[in-house]
Design a protein around this motif. Structure first.
Motif, PDB file in Angstrom:
ATOM      1  N   LEU A  84       0.770  -1.169  -0.090  1.00 39.63           N
ATOM      2  CA  LEU A  84       0.108  -0.044  -0.061  1.00 39.63           C
ATOM      3  C   LEU A  84       0.886   1.294  -0.142  1.00 39.63           C
ATOM      4  N   THR A 136      -6.157   1.151  -2.001  1.00 38.67           N
ATOM      5  CA  THR A 136      -6.406   0.777  -0.690  1.00 38.67           C
ATOM      6  C   THR A 136      -6.366  -0.685  -0.572  1.00 38.67           C
ATOM      7  N   GLN A 137      -6.671  -1.298   0.601  1.00 39.44           N
ATOM      8  CA  GLN A 137      -6.648  -2.716   0.594  1.00 39.44           C
ATOM      9  C   GLN A 137      -7.577  -3.378  -0.297  1.00 39.44           C
TER      10      GLN A 137
END
Length: 343
Positions: free
Chosen positions: A169, A178-179
């Protein structure tokens, strides 16, 4: 179409290694690093049941490799172009792909964009390595449109991957990730169904925390990570935080992870007295052996003993990787396996 990344302990058709070839990069460490890579290649061929493809660049590097390894069977020395030897990161990641037919599986190399580890190390030809390996193995290149290094992930063969937020990230790779965006990209490209997120990697790791220095699957549902060695171990808190987090996680099959602690190398300093990211987690799993990078004798012996208990059907042995470490990595970093996938 169903994809999955085979676990490293599954059968290999071949194993790629990079051979130190650039005197301007390695300087006085070039010859010692070449000797360490040659010792690794010899071990993989003679004890590891591997067909090793050793890529060299330039006449001088080929001559050095031939002098060190010219008598080795199952070794192929291949001329190529690369910035440096970190093929785990610049080479492709092989997946098993069913090609829309559940009864026919094939190996498929997946390649990614490369920006020199977040813009820190732009080396000419590193962005050509994945294509060269794919072509040499007889496959077309399948290139993804995002930046990823292979050492940022570790796989269990059942759709689970471990990574670190510090690397995956990091805005110096894919700004805005983002995740959830990262997980979707990994699912689409590699078939990863579950991502286990760790936080930071090792101190002074110029890869921004590659997970192959921190935590590795050693069997389905079993993850190894370090335990500190010596009072001055600079990564003791990171190791303990990693183990605690992993112990709360489940894999893609819903199975709770078992965590096994492996002695770390402790504090390892370079010639200038700076802490370097030495790790026994950068071991390489071959068909018939596991090779552990060694930097100091005592913790290295303990790590080999601990890993032998996890790989009872393979011989686990340690080899020096002190010279290779001066370039920033170790055995896992310089290798990439080609899985043997049966249709």
């Amino acid at each position: 179409m169903t994809r999955s990344v085979p676990a490293e302990w599954e059968a290999h058709k071949a194993l790629w290694l990079g051979f130190p070839s650039h005197e301007n990069l390695w300087q006085e460490d070039l010859i010692p690093a070449q000797a360490e890579v040659a010792a690794l290649a010899r071990t993989l061929c003679e004890l590891g049941d591997e067909n090793v493809k050793l890529m060299v660049m330039g006449e001088a590097a080929r001559a050095a490799a031939e002098e060190l390894l010219g008598d080795i069977k199952r070794l192929e020395i291949i001329d190529g172009r690369f910035g440096d030897i970190w093929f785990r990161d610049t080479g492709p990641i092989y997946v098993s792909d069913d090609a829309d037919d559940d009864d026919i599986h094939q190996a498929l190399p997946i390649s990614f964009l490369n920006n020199g580890w977040g813009g820190k190390y732009h080396l000419k030809h590193d962005d050509e390595v994945a294509l060269q390996i794919s072509q040499a193995d007889g496959y077309p290149q399948t290139l993804q449109d995002f930046i990823l290094e292979g050492g940022a992930l570790d796989h269990d063969g059942h759709g689970t991957a471990i990574t670190t937020r510090q690397c995956l990230l990091n805005p110096n790779r894919n700004p805005g990730w983002t995740q959830s965006l990262a997980e979707e990209a990994l699912f689409q490209s590699l078939g990863i169904r579950k991502v286990i997120w760790l936080d930071d990697g090792l101190l002074n790791d110029h890869t921004d925390g590659h997970v192959d220095n921190l935590a590795r699957f050693v069997a389905p549902g079993v993850v190894a990570c370090p335990v500190s060695f010596g009072r001055e171990d600079p990564n003791a808190e990171v190791y303990d935080a990693t183990a605690r987090l992993l112990s709360t996680q489940h894999d893609a099959r819903g199975q709770a992870l078992q965590v096994v602690r492996i002695p770390s190398p402790g504090e390892i300093l370079d010639e200038d007295g700076e802490i370097v990211p030495a790790s026994h987690m950068n071991f390489l799993i071959a068909n018939d052996c596991v090779v552990v990078p060694i930097y100091e004798d005592r913790p290295g012996e303990l790590a080999v003993e601990a890993l032998q208990s996890l790989f009872p059907e393979r011989q686990v042995l340690g080899l020096s990787s002190r010279a290779i470490l001066t370039g920033g990595g170790s055995f896992h970093c310089i290798s990439q396996q080609v899985p043997l996938i049966k249709a």
